[in-house]
Design a protein around this motif. Structure first.
Motif, PDB file in Angstrom:
ATOM      1  N   GLN A 170       0.761   4.451  -2.505  1.00 41.40           N
ATOM      2  CA  GLN A 170       0.561   5.809  -1.991  1.00 41.40           C
ATOM      3  C   GLN A 170       1.742   6.720  -2.295  1.00 41.40           C
ATOM      4  O   GLN A 170       1.663   7.921  -2.088  1.00 41.40           O
ATOM      5  N   HIS A 216      -9.462  -6.363   9.059  1.00 36.89           N
ATOM      6  CA  HIS A 216     -10.857  -6.280   8.608  1.00 36.89           C
ATOM      7  C   HIS A 216     -11.279  -7.391   7.669  1.00 36.89           C
ATOM      8  O   HIS A 216     -12.461  -7.520   7.357  1.00 36.89           O
ATOM      9  N   ALA A 273       0.841  -1.205   0.000  1.00 41.67           N
ATOM     10  CA  ALA A 273       0.000   0.000   0.000  1.00 41.67           C
ATOM     11  C   ALA A 273       0.872   1.249   0.000  1.00 41.67           C
ATOM     12  O   ALA A 273       0.559   2.243  -0.635  1.00 41.67           O
ATOM     13  N   LYS A 308     -13.468   0.593   5.744  1.00 40.96           N
ATOM     14  CA  LYS A 308     -12.600   0.308   6.901  1.00 40.96           C
ATOM     15  C   LYS A 308     -11.141   0.203   6.464  1.00 40.96           C
ATOM     16  O   LYS A 308     -10.240   0.722   7.104  1.00 40.96           O
ATOM     17  N   ILE A 309     -10.922  -0.479   5.354  1.00 43.41           N
ATOM     18  CA  ILE A 309      -9.538  -0.653   4.868  1.00 43.41           C
ATOM     19  C   ILE A 309      -8.920   0.702   4.533  1.00 43.41           C
ATOM     20  O   ILE A 309      -7.737   0.934   4.759  1.00 43.41           O
ATOM     21  N   THR A 359      -3.144  -3.855   7.987  1.00 42.82           N
ATOM     22  CA  THR A 359      -4.381  -3.062   7.959  1.00 42.82           C
ATOM     23  C   THR A 359      -5.540  -3.902   7.413  1.00 42.82           C
ATOM     24  O   THR A 359      -6.641  -3.890   7.960  1.00 42.82           O
ATOM     25  N   ILE A 368      -4.687   3.901  -8.257  1.00 45.11           N
ATOM     26  CA  ILE A 368      -3.369   3.783  -8.877  1.00 45.11           C
ATOM     27  C   ILE A 368      -3.241   4.854  -9.960  1.00 45.11           C
ATOM     28  O   ILE A 368      -4.262   5.246 -10.564  1.00 45.11           O
ATOM     29  N   SER A 369      -2.033   5.332 -10.197  1.00 43.48           N
ATOM     30  CA  SER A 369      -1.868   6.337 -11.246  1.00 43.48           C
ATOM     31  C   SER A 369      -2.259   5.705 -12.582  1.00 43.48           C
ATOM     32  O   SER A 369      -2.136   4.503 -12.768  1.00 43.48           O
ATOM     33  N   SER A 390      -7.016   7.383   1.039  1.00 43.73           N
ATOM     34  CA  SER A 390      -6.552   6.662   2.210  1.00 43.73           C
ATOM     35  C   SER A 390      -5.059   6.851   2.408  1.00 43.73           C
ATOM     36  O   SER A 390      -4.286   6.906   1.471  1.00 43.73           O
ATOM     37  N   LYS A 391      -4.687   6.940   3.650  1.00 47.36           N
ATOM     38  CA  LYS A 391      -3.264   7.001   3.981  1.00 47.36           C
ATOM     39  C   LYS A 391      -2.736   5.604   4.260  1.00 47.36           C
ATOM     40  O   LYS A 391      -1.575   5.298   4.072  1.00 47.36           O
ATOM     41  N   LYS A 392      -3.634   4.733   4.751  1.00 49.28           N
ATOM     42  CA  LYS A 392      -3.188   3.393   5.147  1.00 49.28           C
ATOM     43  C   LYS A 392      -3.287   2.397   3.996  1.00 49.28           C
ATOM     44  O   LYS A 392      -2.371   1.662   3.717  1.00 49.28           O
ATOM     45  N   GLY A 393      -4.416   2.343   3.361  1.00 54.00           N
ATOM     46  CA  GLY A 393      -4.603   1.287   2.360  1.00 54.00           C
ATOM     47  C   GLY A 393      -5.109   1.849   1.048  1.00 54.00           C
ATOM     48  O   GLY A 393      -6.300   1.859   0.790  1.00 54.00           O
ATOM     49  N   SER A 394      -4.208   2.353   0.232  1.00 58.53           N
ATOM     50  CA  SER A 394      -4.630   3.010  -1.010  1.00 58.53           C
ATOM     51  C   SER A 394      -5.186   2.003  -2.002  1.00 58.53           C
ATOM     52  O   SER A 394      -4.596   0.951  -2.240  1.00 58.53           O
ATOM     53  N   LEU A 395      -6.341   2.332  -2.574  1.00 55.84           N
ATOM     54  CA  LEU A 395      -6.964   1.455  -3.554  1.00 55.84           C
ATOM     55  C   LEU A 395      -7.155   2.184  -4.870  1.00 55.84           C
ATOM     56  O   LEU A 395      -8.110   1.955  -5.600  1.00 55.84           O
TER      57      LEU A 395
END
Lengths: 320, 247
Positions: A173, A247, A169, B148-149, A243, B165-166, B158-163
């Protein structure tokens, strides 16, 4: 033409004196000058958009041209050859880093200490063009580590557990800082353990030779597809990270990934319909909302939204 | 022509090309510039590495908030994330509530003599979600899990779980291979035709000749043998740029 690569083209300047936030222009020009001395025509961007230098030269398609030679559009002069030269172009992304001494190093000799380079790559750095090359400039040791994009991707993938390099992830990001390129006893490696990979084929003159081959141009389709394959397998993968584990069980994640594969997202009609359907949703919105969207798109016609030219958005004014 | 004038004309030419959405690269030691553009390999329309696409359906990030309660879309420049849209009932009709005065008594409209009503404001949380209603991320089965993800912030933020893409798929044809179109343009800036060299630089792909910044001739390398570049009649007052387009 020089055979030393990299050569200290700015002997008046000591890179150690540069504050890191101000050394970009110096470093990129330093790299550019070195390529120029090896026969390349070097072009610098007038705006910072990702590619730091475009380098071009004419070489024999049969590989007869020396690493510091440029045929300038003329025929190969190798005896028995005489082929028309072909133009090769490389799109260079330069990252200049100071090496950091590894804390675990016990070697007292300053030049042989274990040190590493840190760097960050983002998904948008990986266009499916095999002429892209990543150049890590270790300015304090005056080394260039030059990786053609396919080679970089394969190397990083193979070296990571479960090909995880491009799946994380943090990579998606754009904040996946890696500190895995080491200088140990004057040699460069990927990793620092007993399984470390020797990177000498990518260093300095050998690195330059690796990107000077005209075979990248002749295999461009195959190499593009190789990059695409890695992007499809890894960039789009959702790893079972901490993460996600909180879930979703592994089976639930597997089921989600299977559903993603079923969706056909590589055909023309699907995308035409998608863009139009989304545009239909947006076009029903308040004009002020539509106009707030417009400023994020260089070419708003791409997304087929009817923007009202008469409505201004404060943020569209040019800021000095 | 003095150096400053030549430099001004040279800049005018490359800024013109830049305004046509080319990336411009220059070599300060020559009059050759490189134009470049990240394009789709199939249709040659522009590719944008700074656009993000949803990894589930390929929708672009439109930089809006989407309400988790009512699905209403609001501008990302909204100060608050609370949805200001009128709440809707299951038939899609706006839910109304009585307008009350300070004493809690329902207000009567002067004109109509009827009780006044106003829309109920949704107040739901806005997230930077995918707007495609058919996206997997918006299905009942997965949307709560994906929220939640993505740390309750939405797929594009999201900072934690990016879904996201460029850009990976062409917005026009869906092709998934992009490339960098590049070409070298040799620029000759002359006071008059006598300053043109007998032989032009053969390493360029295109040429632009300008006489005093008033007359222009642009052509491809392949057309060099077909043109008499010493004939002023073939020069035009405007710089032709269509020939540089990769499409």
């Amino acid at each position: 033409m020089s055979h030393i690569f990299p050569n200290n083209v700015y002997p008046l300047v000591d890179p150690k004196h540069y504050f890191k936030f101000y050394k970009v222009n110096f470093s990129e020009d330093y790299v550019g000058e070195n390529f120029r001395q090896m026969g390349w025509d070097v072009y610098a961007p007038i705006q910072d958009k990702g590619i730091d230098r475009i380098i071009v030269k004419y070489v024999c398609p049969k590989g007869h041209t020396k690493v510091n030679e440029n045929l300038q559009g003329k025929k190969c002069h190798e005896v028995g050859c005489g082929h028309e030269s072909i133009k090769i172009t490389r799109l260079i992304q330069i990252k200049t880093r100071r090496i950091i001494k590894d804390k675990s190093s016990n070697n007292q000799n300053e030049t042989d200490q274990k040190a590493f380079l840190g760097y960050t790559f983002k998904p948008k750095d990986f266009i499916t063009d095999p002429r892209v090359c990543f150049l890590l400039f270790s300015d304090w040791t005056n080394n260039f580590l030059i990786f053609q994009i396919n080679k970089f991707m394969n190397l990083m993938r193979e070296k990571s557990d479960d090909n995880a390099y491009f799946k994380s992830a943090s990579f998606k990001q754009g904040n996946d800082k890696k500190n895995n390129i080491f200088l140990i006893n004057s040699n460069w490696y990927l990793g620092s353990d007993k399984d470390k990979t020797d990177l000498s084929e990518f260093v300095d003159i050998r690195g330059l030779e690796g990107i000077s081959s005209p075979y990248i141009e002749s295999d461009i389709g195959k190499l593009s597809n190789q990059i695409l394959k890695i992007k499809e397998e890894d960039f789009l993968d959702i790893g079972h990270t901490e993460t996600i584990q909180e879930h979703m069980s592994e089976d639930e994640l597997k089921s989600l990934k299977n559903k993603m594969k079923i969706l056909k997202i590589d055909d023309q009609d699907y995308f035409k319909n998608l863009i139009q359907n989304n545009a239909n949703i947006i076009n029903k919105l308040d004009p002020a909302i539509k106009n707030s969207i417009k400023k994020y798109f260089e070419d708003p016609s791409d997304i087929k939204i009817d923007f009202d030219e008469n409505i201004s958005d404060d943020d569209t004014d040019f800021e000095e | 022509m003095d150096r400053a004038t030549k430099s001004r004309i040279y800049k005018e030419i490359y800024y013109r090309l830049e305004s046509l959405k080319f990336d411009i690269f220059i070599d300060e030691s020559t009059d050759i510039l490189t134009i470049a553009r990240n394009v789709c390999s199939k249709c040659f329309k522009k590719w944008h590495q700074d656009y993000n696409q949803c990894i589930f359906c390929g929708s672009v990030n439109y930089f809006v908030f989407k309400c988790v309660k009512c699905g209403g879309i609001s501008s990302i420049t909204s100060n608050k994330l609370d949805c200001k849209k009128a709440a809707l009932d299951e038939n899609g009709d706006v839910i109304q509530k009585p307008v009350l005065n300070k004493k809690g008594i329902q207000v009567i409209a002067r004109e109509t003599k009827l009780p006044k009503f106003e829309p109920v404001i949704c107040g739901g949380q806005g997230k930077k979600s995918c707007i495609n209603p058919n996206c997997l991320s918006n299905t009942e089965e997965y949307k709560h899990l994906i929220n939640k993800i993505t740390d309750e912030k939405g797929l594009f933020n999201s900072k934690k779980g990016s879904l996201s893409i460029s850009q990976m798929w062409c917005l026009h044809c869906g092709n998934n291979i992009d490339e960098y179109f590049t070409a070298q343009i040799k620029v000759y800036i002359c006071d008059d035709l006598t300053q043109l060299p007998d032989k032009v630089d053969i390493s360029a792909d295109f040429y632009i000749i300008t006489i005093n910044g008033n007359k222009y001739l642009s052509f491809k390398k392949d057309d060099l043998s077909k043109l008499d570049i010493f004939n002023l009649n073939i020069y035009e007052e405007k710089l032709q740029t269509d020939l540089f387009d990769p499409r």
